[in-house]
Design a protein around this motif. Structure first.
Motif, PDB file in Angstrom:
ATOM      1  N   UNK A  59      71.200 -38.739  35.273  1.00  0.00           N
ATOM      2  CA  UNK A  59      70.437 -38.284  36.434  1.00  0.00           C
ATOM      3  C   UNK A  59      71.381 -37.975  37.592  1.00  0.00           C
ATOM      4  N   UNK A  60      71.246 -36.771  38.138  1.00  0.00           N
ATOM      5  CA  UNK A  60      72.078 -36.398  39.276  1.00  0.00           C
ATOM      6  C   UNK A  60      71.397 -36.827  40.563  1.00  0.00           C
ATOM      7  N   UNK A  61      72.164 -37.480  41.441  1.00  0.00           N
ATOM      8  CA  UNK A  61      71.649 -37.873  42.751  1.00  0.00           C
ATOM      9  C   UNK A  61      71.497 -36.622  43.617  1.00  0.00           C
ATOM     10  N   UNK A  62      70.526 -36.643  44.507  1.00  0.00           N
ATOM     11  CA  UNK A  62      70.288 -35.516  45.416  1.00  0.00           C
ATOM     12  C   UNK A  62      71.527 -35.264  46.274  1.00  0.00           C
ATOM     13  N   UNK A  63      71.651 -34.031  46.741  1.00  0.00           N
ATOM     14  CA  UNK A  63      72.758 -33.716  47.643  1.00  0.00           C
ATOM     15  C   UNK A  63      72.416 -34.206  49.052  1.00  0.00           C
ATOM     16  N   UNK A  64      73.426 -34.520  49.825  1.00  0.00           N
ATOM     17  CA  UNK A  64      73.184 -34.926  51.210  1.00  0.00           C
ATOM     18  C   UNK A  64      72.571 -33.771  51.998  1.00  0.00           C
ATOM     19  N   UNK A  65      72.938 -32.540  51.669  1.00  0.00           N
ATOM     20  CA  UNK A  65      72.404 -31.365  52.371  1.00  0.00           C
ATOM     21  C   UNK A  65      70.894 -31.232  52.176  1.00  0.00           C
ATOM     22  N   UNK A  66      70.376 -31.735  51.051  1.00  0.00           N
ATOM     23  CA  UNK A  66      68.935 -31.616  50.796  1.00  0.00           C
ATOM     24  C   UNK A  66      68.098 -32.445  51.773  1.00  0.00           C
ATOM     25  N   UNK A  67      68.721 -33.385  52.486  1.00  0.00           N
ATOM     26  CA  UNK A  67      68.012 -34.208  53.460  1.00  0.00           C
ATOM     27  C   UNK A  67      68.101 -33.645  54.877  1.00  0.00           C
ATOM     28  N   UNK A  68      68.876 -32.585  55.046  1.00  0.00           N
ATOM     29  CA  UNK A  68      69.001 -31.955  56.352  1.00  0.00           C
ATOM     30  C   UNK A  68      69.522 -32.917  57.395  1.00  0.00           C
ATOM     31  N   UNK A  69      68.988 -32.794  58.613  1.00  0.00           N
ATOM     32  CA  UNK A  69      69.450 -33.636  59.724  1.00  0.00           C
ATOM     33  C   UNK A  69      69.129 -35.115  59.519  1.00  0.00           C
ATOM     34  N   UNK A  70      68.187 -35.441  58.626  1.00  0.00           N
ATOM     35  CA  UNK A  70      67.814 -36.836  58.378  1.00  0.00           C
ATOM     36  C   UNK A  70      68.857 -37.573  57.528  1.00  0.00           C
ATOM     37  N   UNK A  71      69.790 -36.836  56.930  1.00  0.00           N
ATOM     38  CA  UNK A  71      70.757 -37.433  56.005  1.00  0.00           C
ATOM     39  C   UNK A  71      71.475 -38.655  56.569  1.00  0.00           C
ATOM     40  N   UNK A  72      72.138 -38.597  57.731  1.00  0.00           N
ATOM     41  CA  UNK A  72      72.837 -39.812  58.171  1.00  0.00           C
ATOM     42  C   UNK A  72      71.891 -40.954  58.544  1.00  0.00           C
ATOM     43  N   UNK A  73      70.721 -40.626  59.074  1.00  0.00           N
ATOM     44  CA  UNK A  73      69.777 -41.670  59.503  1.00  0.00           C
ATOM     45  C   UNK A  73      69.149 -42.405  58.331  1.00  0.00           C
ATOM     46  N   UNK A  74      69.116 -41.790  57.170  1.00  0.00           N
ATOM     47  CA  UNK A  74      68.471 -42.430  56.022  1.00  0.00           C
ATOM     48  C   UNK A  74      69.338 -43.531  55.409  1.00  0.00           C
ATOM     49  N   UNK A  75      70.613 -43.550  55.744  1.00  0.00           N
ATOM     50  CA  UNK A  75      71.506 -44.560  55.186  1.00  0.00           C
ATOM     51  C   UNK A  75      71.410 -45.829  56.037  1.00  0.00           C
ATOM     52  N   UNK A  76      70.807 -46.864  55.474  1.00  0.00           N
ATOM     53  CA  UNK A  76      70.622 -48.152  56.161  1.00  0.00           C
ATOM     54  C   UNK A  76      71.164 -49.261  55.271  1.00  0.00           C
ATOM     55  N   UNK A  77      71.561 -50.333  55.882  1.00  0.00           N
ATOM     56  CA  UNK A  77      72.081 -51.493  55.149  1.00  0.00           C
ATOM     57  C   UNK A  77      70.953 -52.488  54.909  1.00  0.00           C
ATOM     58  N   UNK A  78      70.574 -52.664  53.647  1.00  0.00           N
ATOM     59  CA  UNK A  78      69.483 -53.570  53.303  1.00  0.00           C
ATOM     60  C   UNK A  78      69.970 -54.906  52.737  1.00  0.00           C
ATOM     61  N   UNK A  79      71.236 -54.994  52.379  1.00  0.00           N
ATOM     62  CA  UNK A  79      71.815 -56.239  51.857  1.00  0.00           C
ATOM     63  C   UNK A  79      72.310 -57.022  53.075  1.00  0.00           C
ATOM     64  N   UNK A  80      71.668 -58.154  53.356  1.00  0.00           N
ATOM     65  CA  UNK A  80      71.860 -58.872  54.618  1.00  0.00           C
ATOM     66  C   UNK A  80      72.761 -60.091  54.506  1.00  0.00           C
ATOM     67  N   UNK A  81      73.252 -60.548  55.656  1.00  0.00           N
ATOM     68  CA  UNK A  81      73.864 -61.855  55.821  1.00  0.00           C
ATOM     69  C   UNK A  81      75.078 -62.077  54.911  1.00  0.00           C
ATOM     70  N   UNK A  82      76.040 -61.157  54.976  1.00  0.00           N
ATOM     71  CA  UNK A  82      77.245 -61.264  54.157  1.00  0.00           C
ATOM     72  C   UNK A  82      78.393 -61.749  55.046  1.00  0.00           C
ATOM     73  N   UNK A  83      78.996 -62.861  54.669  1.00  0.00           N
ATOM     74  CA  UNK A  83      80.155 -63.363  55.417  1.00  0.00           C
ATOM     75  C   UNK A  83      81.331 -62.419  55.176  1.00  0.00           C
ATOM     76  N   UNK A  84      82.147 -62.198  56.186  1.00  0.00           N
ATOM     77  CA  UNK A  84      83.326 -61.335  56.051  1.00  0.00           C
ATOM     78  C   UNK A  84      84.370 -62.080  55.225  1.00  0.00           C
TER      79      UNK A  84
END
Length: 180
Positions: A59-84
């Motif tokens: 399965x090919x992942x969608x291109x970033x261009x296919x999300x238009x201006x929303x592309x950078x905003x859609x990337x969120x960190x959902x894995x929480x509370x990680x010690x450095x």
């Protein structure tokens, strides 16, 4: 959302000091993580023992261009509370042309100074406010791996005077990039 805590793990480290804007430069002791793949086949990102990305080799992942201006905003960190910092992120994928790639991305080395990356002048930062853990985003886009940081930085004044809830910035700041 997910957390780095597992049923067998000990309670979170509560001895870490709260990070506030009174401390300059701004530093972090814990972080959140998100991994994203665009224009790839069978992209797998494993960080802190958790998989991210799309591991289906057919399965090919969608291109970033296919999300238009929303592309950078859609990337969120959902894995929480990680010690450095745990072990490096292990990334395997096929690029758009289906060439095979493997990388080990050492976030501990990238962020060795512990500084929060942001685009807010010190004079504009609200004083003495506690900060949330910043987001670290790893993006695989065809042949390129990018690492970003996003942190909510409280402001002394709203960005939009008509909107009192615009008293912060959360810019996505690229801190690392490598093309394979």
């Amino acid at each position: 959302m997910s957390s780095s805590a597992t049923p067998d793990s000990a309670a979170p480290d509560t001895t870490a000091e709260a990070v506030t804007t009174a401390q300059w430069p701004l530093r972090f002791q814990r972080h959140r993580f998100g991994g994203f793949c665009f224009d790839t086949w069978g992209c797998s990102i494993v960080y802190n023992g958790f998989p991210h990305g799309q591991d289906d080799r057919e399965r090919q992942a969608a291109s970033s261009a296919s999300f238009g201006e929303a592309y950078p905003r859609r990337m969120k960190a959902a894995h929480l509370d990680i010690a450095n910092f745990p072990a490096p992120a292990e990334v395997t994928w096929r690029a758009k042309d289906q060439s095979e790639h493997r990388a080990s991305v050492d976030l501990g080395a990238i962020f060795a100074d512990g500084l929060i990356r942001h685009e807010v002048a010190r004079d504009d930062v609200a004083e003495g406010v506690s900060l949330n853990d910043p987001e670290i985003i790893l993006e695989v886009n065809d042949r390129t791996i990018n690492v970003y940081m996003r942190s909510m930085i409280p402001l002394k004044r709203p960005l939009d005077p008509a909107n009192p809830n615009s008293n912060f910035r959360a810019d996505l700041v690229r801190v690392y990039s490598r093309t394979y």
